[in-house]
Design a protein around this motif. Sequence first.
Motif, PDB file in Angstrom:
ATOM      1  N   GLY A 234       0.829  -1.197   0.000  1.00  0.00           N
ATOM      2  CA  GLY A 234       0.000   0.000   0.000  1.00  0.00           C
ATOM      3  C   GLY A 234       0.860   1.241   0.000  1.00  0.00           C
ATOM      4  N   SER A 237      -0.944   4.891  -5.149  1.00  0.00           N
ATOM      5  CA  SER A 237      -2.246   4.734  -5.790  1.00  0.00           C
ATOM      6  C   SER A 237      -2.195   4.137  -7.189  1.00  0.00           C
ATOM      7  CB  SER A 237      -2.959   6.088  -5.855  1.00  0.00           C
ATOM      8  OG  SER A 237      -2.175   7.031  -6.557  1.00  0.00           O
ATOM      9  N   ALA A 450      -1.055   0.303   9.054  1.00  0.00           N
ATOM     10  CA  ALA A 450      -1.857  -0.501   8.134  1.00  0.00           C
ATOM     11  C   ALA A 450      -1.971  -1.926   8.657  1.00  0.00           C
ATOM     12  CB  ALA A 450      -1.254  -0.499   6.732  1.00  0.00           C
ATOM     13  N   HIS A 452      -3.666  -5.804   7.135  1.00  0.00           N
ATOM     14  CA  HIS A 452      -4.197  -6.394   5.904  1.00  0.00           C
ATOM     15  C   HIS A 452      -4.518  -7.869   6.089  1.00  0.00           C
ATOM     16  CE1 HIS A 452      -0.434  -8.557   4.988  1.00  0.00           C
ATOM     17  NE2 HIS A 452       0.177  -7.479   5.439  1.00  0.00           N
ATOM     18  N   ARG A 470      -7.272  -4.039   2.955  1.00  0.00           N
ATOM     19  CA  ARG A 470      -6.195  -3.339   3.652  1.00  0.00           C
ATOM     20  C   ARG A 470      -6.790  -2.099   4.319  1.00  0.00           C
ATOM     21  NH1 ARG A 470      -0.469  -2.745   3.190  1.00  0.00           N
ATOM     22  NH2 ARG A 470       0.231  -0.654   3.795  1.00  0.00           N
ATOM     23  N   ASP A 472      -5.872   1.412   6.068  1.00  0.00           N
ATOM     24  CA  ASP A 472      -4.805   2.400   6.197  1.00  0.00           C
ATOM     25  C   ASP A 472      -5.249   3.510   7.137  1.00  0.00           C
ATOM     26  OD1 ASP A 472      -2.567   1.727   4.232  1.00  0.00           O
ATOM     27  OD2 ASP A 472      -4.327   1.601   2.937  1.00  0.00           O
ATOM     28  N   GLY A 515      -9.257  -0.457   1.856  1.00  0.00           N
ATOM     29  CA  GLY A 515      -8.912  -0.704   0.466  1.00  0.00           C
ATOM     30  C   GLY A 515      -9.142  -2.154   0.087  1.00  0.00           C
ATOM     31  N   ARG A 517      -9.492  -5.501  -2.232  1.00  0.00           N
ATOM     32  CA  ARG A 517      -8.911  -6.009  -3.474  1.00  0.00           C
ATOM     33  C   ARG A 517      -9.497  -7.388  -3.730  1.00  0.00           C
ATOM     34  NH1 ARG A 517      -3.564  -3.800  -1.891  1.00  0.00           N
ATOM     35  NH2 ARG A 517      -4.081  -1.672  -1.327  1.00  0.00           N
ATOM     36  N   ASN A 535      -9.501  -3.126  -7.436  1.00  0.00           N
ATOM     37  CA  ASN A 535      -8.440  -2.695  -6.534  1.00  0.00           C
ATOM     38  C   ASN A 535      -8.717  -1.271  -6.062  1.00  0.00           C
ATOM     39  OD1 ASN A 535      -5.565  -3.484  -5.661  1.00  0.00           O
ATOM     40  ND2 ASN A 535      -5.292  -1.417  -6.449  1.00  0.00           N
ATOM     41  N   MET A 537      -6.812   1.810  -3.580  1.00  0.00           N
ATOM     42  CA  MET A 537      -5.583   2.141  -2.868  1.00  0.00           C
ATOM     43  C   MET A 537      -5.584   3.610  -2.445  1.00  0.00           C
ATOM     44  SD  MET A 537      -2.737   0.026  -5.079  1.00  0.00           S
ATOM     45  CE  MET A 537      -1.503   0.141  -3.801  1.00  0.00           C
ATOM     46  N   GLN A 539      -3.035   6.972  -1.032  1.00  0.00           N
ATOM     47  CA  GLN A 539      -1.684   7.522  -1.082  1.00  0.00           C
ATOM     48  C   GLN A 539      -1.639   8.808  -0.264  1.00  0.00           C
ATOM     49  OE1 GLN A 539       0.182   7.697  -4.941  1.00  0.00           O
ATOM     50  NE2 GLN A 539       1.416   9.480  -4.403  1.00  0.00           N
TER      51      GLN A 539
END
Length: 801
Positions: A234, A237, A450, A452, A470, A472, A515, A517, A535, A537, A539
Amino acid sequence: MKKLLVIILMLVGSSTLWAQQNSTLKREVVGRDIGQLKGIKISGRIIDEITGEALVGATVTVPELNLTRITDTNGGFELVLDRAEYNLQFRYVGYETVEYPITAVGDGRLSIRMLQEDFELDDVVIFGRDPEKNIRSTDMGAITLSINTMRELPPFMGEIDIVRSLATLPGVSQVGEASAGLNVRGGGVDQNLIQFGGAPIYNPSHMFGLFTAFNADMVNDLTLYKAVVPARYGGRSSAILDILPKAGSVDRWGGDLMVSNFSGKLSLNGPVVPGKVSILGGFRISYINWLLQSLSNTTLNNSSANFYDGNVIISAPISDNNEFTYSYYRSYDDFAFASDTTISWNNNAHSFQWKSKMSEKLSMEALGYLSQYNYGIFNQSGINDFDLNSNIQDLGGKLFFTYTLNPKQKFSFGGEMKDIQIQPGELIPTGENQDILPKKVQNEHGREFAGHFQHEFELGEKVGFSYGVRYDLYQYLGDRIVRQYAPNRPVSEGSAISETQYGKGDVIQTYDGLGPRASFRYSLSKYSSIKLGYNKMYQFIHLISNTATIAPTDVWKLSDGFLKPQIADQISLGFYNNFKGNIFETSVEVYYKDLQNVVEYKDGATLIVQNHLETELIPAEGRAFGAEFYIKKNLGRLTGWMSYTYSRALRRVITPFEEENINNGAWYASNFDKPHDLTLIGNYKLSTNTSVSATFAYNTGRPVTFPDAKFDYSGNSLAYFNDRNQERLPDFHRLDLSLNFKLKGKGKFYDGNWTLSVLNVYGRKNPFSIFFDDAEGAPPQALRLALLGIPLPSLSYAIKF
């Protein structure tokens, strides 16, 4: 008669002894429990015969059952068999295939040692690891390249170039001829996390992108994730580039030496503790100034450039179940522009990794790292001399667990945290008579946490599924003074109304998000499948730049109360098909990506030594979509691939304030939008020791903004710009050729590999950059600077010892 009797007795005795030895070997392999008929567990580990390094992703095949397994991060595997005889096959790219006959009568364990293959074989296999992995796995957009694969490409200025090797693949591009970083599926260079040995690297280039800052002799392989990124990764992005360092030999000393007309490198490796601990060290340096001095441009031939990079890797595979690795990486650059201004940057990265197989089903990986990036500009013109410098420090730790329930089902989970501090810029006058004042931008401090989880499983032979999530959490921290601005007005110097002082460690702003996935695979046959993936993500760090690539003058900025984290949602669909026993590999992928909180800058923005960047930036939204076509030939005298991508990368800025809108709120092309991108790669083996390679690349010219008019202001002629990125540079195309041959000498130092290459064979003047010159009675005229406007030959010589 007596002699005949003696011969018969010797043959009978030898046959009996061979049978006893073979039987003993089989008992050692399968264990002592001979009462089992089904559910016999054969586990093991595959390692390099010389270095003892675990071979991750090697394939274990049972031809009698049409069964294949892939080794885990510790080189381990497990098979569940019925009582019978089998002929196991072990394969790994660049290594000799091992065939191992066994008779399974009880649980047991194997230790397989594999040797690197002799590259003088008639056929060079350039597919990565498992040739059917692209069909059977649930991975989407995951590209693994070994150094052996990259050796088949024409070298750039005498060397294997890691970043440029990736840019030959679909969906991956660079904005120009000498540009740093990668643009992946409509993302900027800062939207990629590049990590070496688990430590992030902030500038992966030498000489503004002319060379990659990674020594290929220090790299085992690399994997780029551009579609569905595993939940363990992670912080960016767009894409993840994970570079795995090589390990040294635990048995004997050796090394590599390469010299070319532009750079040279040397590496040594060997045992520190024989059989247990190895060390690998490498150093690379340039001597390219002679090329600059030969150029006709007076500014360039009065300039000088230097770079070097070095690595130290200590590996300790102390047992089949535990392996420790320490990696140190350093790179340095300086470029003296016309003898009065020097630009320099350097990376330093330490990482320590521990891999442990805690049980037959559970494995653990722990990693700690410290990464530092420093960059600066030093002016020594004699008028207003100054130093301008900045730096980043990234300190983090990661912990991963993998639980393999059975060969068809696996769980991954873990967590990580990082502390990042940025000194965005400090201006220090260095001369005596100064018209400039010292200035220091406020430091930035942030933390990321994070966790996951990921679950991969197969439902029969046709269906595979992987899903994960995930979480974050990001905190923006003091010590810092934060401005407040008047409501219902644009954020600007004129709308500031107050300031708040936050103490050291105070939480100023918090962001978090989930996030998810997921990817789904359905096999149409043994050699074809379709996949669908999603997906998301986040940033929290941004590259603030008005250029299309990484430059030392760029500013890295953390998310705060004004600059929100970038969020990317991507959906992908792909069809994959292999032909003729995996000799041909093909794929078609389409994707759509939605981007939130992308950074754009206001017209006329001042980005250097700016204490309140929020006054110069505007949040934007983005979208990217495209179709990628790929065909690759893996075996035969002629090998190579073709990739073609049609894609768009667009931006839009709409704010409540008309003066801040860009292009009246309409969608416009990003700086790296190049709709058509074609690459052709070919390698033809003329003989056992000689081959010819070629690369042809074509892509649409990138967008630029040209002035529409000019006007006079206080006696100065100024350009007027209207809509952004409405013009394009000329299309890019280039052909590179190389001849690779090996001479047979009487000693090792005569028995090396020679590579003669020519870049830009037909002398295409592809623009490196544009600048504007005033013209009487007309808007400023755009002129282009071509960096490689002529064919550029290089010769390199490499030996192993």
